[in-house]
Scaffold this motif. Structure first.
Motif, PDB file in Angstrom:
ATOM      1  N   LYS A 153     135.778  75.442  20.996  1.00 13.28           N
ATOM      2  CA  LYS A 153     135.696  74.975  22.489  1.00 13.28           C
ATOM      3  C   LYS A 153     135.333  72.852  22.856  1.00 13.28           C
ATOM      4  O   LYS A 153     135.822  72.123  22.563  1.00 13.28           O
ATOM      5  CB  LYS A 153     136.421  75.484  23.495  1.00 13.28           C
ATOM      6  N   LYS A 154     133.936  73.355  22.724  1.00 12.18           N
ATOM      7  CA  LYS A 154     133.107  71.865  22.955  1.00 12.18           C
ATOM      8  C   LYS A 154     133.205  71.313  21.301  1.00 12.18           C
ATOM      9  O   LYS A 154     133.371  69.614  21.761  1.00 12.18           O
ATOM     10  CB  LYS A 154     132.179  72.501  22.606  1.00 12.18           C
ATOM     11  N   ARG A 155     133.120  71.009  20.268  1.00  5.37           N
ATOM     12  CA  ARG A 155     133.479  70.324  19.367  1.00  5.37           C
ATOM     13  C   ARG A 155     135.124  70.109  18.672  1.00  5.37           C
ATOM     14  O   ARG A 155     134.944  68.200  18.917  1.00  5.37           O
ATOM     15  CB  ARG A 155     132.912  71.043  18.028  1.00  5.37           C
ATOM     16  N   PHE A 156     135.980  70.947  18.986  1.00  7.37           N
ATOM     17  CA  PHE A 156     136.911  70.928  18.747  1.00  7.37           C
ATOM     18  C   PHE A 156     138.060  70.842  19.665  1.00  7.37           C
ATOM     19  O   PHE A 156     139.450  70.555  18.830  1.00  7.37           O
ATOM     20  CB  PHE A 156     137.737  71.000  17.000  1.00  7.37           C
ATOM     21  N   SER A 157     137.984  71.168  20.056  1.00  5.28           N
ATOM     22  CA  SER A 157     138.842  71.737  21.664  1.00  5.28           C
ATOM     23  C   SER A 157     139.825  72.426  21.265  1.00  5.28           C
ATOM     24  O   SER A 157     141.066  72.330  21.725  1.00  5.28           O
ATOM     25  CB  SER A 157     139.541  70.340  22.388  1.00  5.28           C
ATOM     26  N   ILE A 158     139.431  73.222  20.587  1.00  3.99           N
ATOM     27  CA  ILE A 158     139.752  74.521  19.959  1.00  3.99           C
ATOM     28  C   ILE A 158     140.128  75.661  21.410  1.00  3.99           C
ATOM     29  O   ILE A 158     139.191  76.157  21.544  1.00  3.99           O
ATOM     30  CB  ILE A 158     140.096  74.578  18.728  1.00  3.99           C
ATOM     31  N   GLN A 159     141.266  76.110  22.295  1.00  6.21           N
ATOM     32  CA  GLN A 159     140.441  76.922  23.325  1.00  6.21           C
ATOM     33  C   GLN A 159     141.397  77.736  21.956  1.00  6.21           C
ATOM     34  O   GLN A 159     142.725  78.555  21.725  1.00  6.21           O
ATOM     35  CB  GLN A 159     141.850  76.605  24.054  1.00  6.21           C
ATOM     36  N   GLN A 203     143.931  75.499  13.166  1.00  4.09           N
ATOM     37  CA  GLN A 203     143.687  74.246  14.290  1.00  4.09           C
ATOM     38  C   GLN A 203     142.394  73.577  14.149  1.00  4.09           C
ATOM     39  O   GLN A 203     141.943  72.409  14.129  1.00  4.09           O
ATOM     40  CB  GLN A 203     143.347  74.925  15.112  1.00  4.09           C
ATOM     41  N   GLN A 230     141.926  65.057  12.737  1.00  5.20           N
ATOM     42  CA  GLN A 230     142.239  63.963  13.666  1.00  5.20           C
ATOM     43  C   GLN A 230     140.879  63.336  14.169  1.00  5.20           C
ATOM     44  O   GLN A 230     141.116  62.213  14.807  1.00  5.20           O
ATOM     45  CB  GLN A 230     143.060  64.919  15.159  1.00  5.20           C
ATOM     46  N   GLN A 231     139.640  63.759  13.743  1.00  4.31           N
ATOM     47  CA  GLN A 231     138.150  63.592  14.387  1.00  4.31           C
ATOM     48  C   GLN A 231     138.167  62.231  13.554  1.00  4.31           C
ATOM     49  O   GLN A 231     136.847  61.593  13.092  1.00  4.31           O
ATOM     50  CB  GLN A 231     137.855  64.010  14.914  1.00  4.31           C
ATOM     51  N   ALA A 243     142.145  69.361  13.757  1.00  5.83           N
ATOM     52  CA  ALA A 243     141.417  68.972  14.625  1.00  5.83           C
ATOM     53  C   ALA A 243     140.135  67.762  13.369  1.00  5.83           C
ATOM     54  O   ALA A 243     139.780  66.943  13.941  1.00  5.83           O
ATOM     55  CB  ALA A 243     140.141  69.625  15.013  1.00  5.83           C
TER      56      ALA A 243
END
Lengths: 226, 226
Positions: free
Chosen positions: B219-225, B122, B129-130, B126
């Motif tokens: 979560k904050k930096r990469f939206s990985i939950q 993940q 994607q960024q 990410a």
DNA sequence: TTCATATTTCGATGAGGGTTGTATTATTTA
DNA sequence: TAAATAATACAACCCTCATCGAAATATGAA
């Protein structure tokens, strides 16, 4: 938990099937009658097993006339077989010795992009004996004497060091259970020896043919008798 | 031809034994009663299989009181199991998903010396994607934007490029079946994230614990939950 | 068409191996 | 010492699956 691991292992667990797969590890195609003969079973039996392995994507077929030629489906299958041989019990030595004589791939082959097999290991040992190469931990390094020797072969140390690959890591040989030279130096050695005409590639295979010139040079320079 | 390949594969081919081995792949020790429960067989049956695997050097035991704790004998065994999962049929997806949830090793672990598992894959996705990372063939490379980002984490590109390892090759993840970052960059990332306190090592295991701080940052930096 | 060869399908046989119940040994707890 | 728990040992049952003979199919040769 994961039934498929057991399923795929079950396919490899039969002596007849493993004999067939081992034979196919040379990367070439084989007709089913030959595979039956090698596995020492009747053609019906070999056909039965080949179908199972087809369904499981371990092998693939090509029809040519009334023959059907089988080969390994992917290099991943070959890799798994190699890994399994690594953890196979040591009592394998005798049968491995028998097997070695039967197939060219055990004598000399490529491993990724460097030289492996009996010749790969023997050459590595000879280079160390003659003081060209030293081994520390899991890496080889060349001596001043070795540098001169390599230059005779047309290998310039500086060029290799500049590449981003590891210089000369150890690589474990599954047939020999000894180390051989991998990495940038291993690659350079193979390329130069191919160019020098010691070996030639056997098409569609990882096996290498030792040329008459190669046989002579290996014996003269390194006392490697084939 | 080589009977031992079949023998070792036969040991892995039983559903009960493969369930036990898969459970032991987390690298930790387990009492035989737990292994019996996981494999859904009676203790006698598990004991029977564990003995077979002991004889074949697939597992080892430690006695503590009236308990006997089992673990994988060597990392080579774990590697073979990983390789086998690679060529296991794709129908495995469902059961793999179940399995994933049961064991921490699927969430985050080390692969050699870099980050793997769900988090490893993940994070790689990410970063792409960024626009920090690009993928060409079997290697990743970083963008100008990515260089700045890495420097914030304390990773200086120049230092990594100087090492003799490959910069950032792809590495296939057996649980995720997707690529993650390996090589010098992969190693630097793991080391820095460990130091930054996102992860902590679980002793005697390749599994990594995601710390509360790590959960938050991912979560904050990469939206990985998670 | 007729014969020979390569391979597959079907069916019967038999061996090997996994599972479990019962019994036994070893260790901890009361 | 007695009871409880963990694990192993032994034996009977059951079931899968590899093997091979016989027959069928397919291709090539005469």
């Amino acid at each position: 938990m994961n039934p498929d691991l057991a399923k795929i292992a079950a396919l490899l667990s039969d002596p007849t099937r493993s004999a067939i797969l081992l034979c196919l590890m040379d990367g070439t195609i084989h007709p089913s009658s030959e595979l039956a003969y090698i596995a020492k079973v009747k053609p019906q039996t070999a056909s039965f097993h080949l179908h199972k392995m087809l369904d499981a994507d371990l092998v693939s077929v090509e029809k040519h006339g009334r023959h059907r030629y089988y080969k390994l489906k992917s290099s991943e299958v070959a890799r798994v077989l190699e890994q399994l041989l690594h953890i196979a019990p040591k009592t394998a030595v005798n049968s491995l010795n028998e097997f070695r004589e039967k197939s060219a791939i055990h004598l000399a082959r490529t491993c990724y992009d460097h030289l492996a097999g009996y010749v790969g290991v023997q050459l590595t040992n000879a280079l160390m004996q003659q003081g060209f190469l030293t081994k520390t931990d899991m890496n080889f390094d060349i001596t001043a004497k070795g540098r001169i020797f390599l230059e005779e072969l047309g290998i310039i140390e500086g060029n290799i060091r500049n590449s981003r690959r590891k210089f000369a890591p150890c690589c474990l040989d599954w047939t020999e259970r000894q180390h051989h030279i991998a990495g940038a130096l291993g690659n350079a050695l193979l390329e130069n020896l191919l160019e020098a005409g010691w070996f030639s590639r056997i098409p569609k295979t990882r096996a290498l043919k030792v040329t008459p010139k190669g046989k002579l040079e290996l014996k003269k320079r390194f006392s490697i008798q084939l």
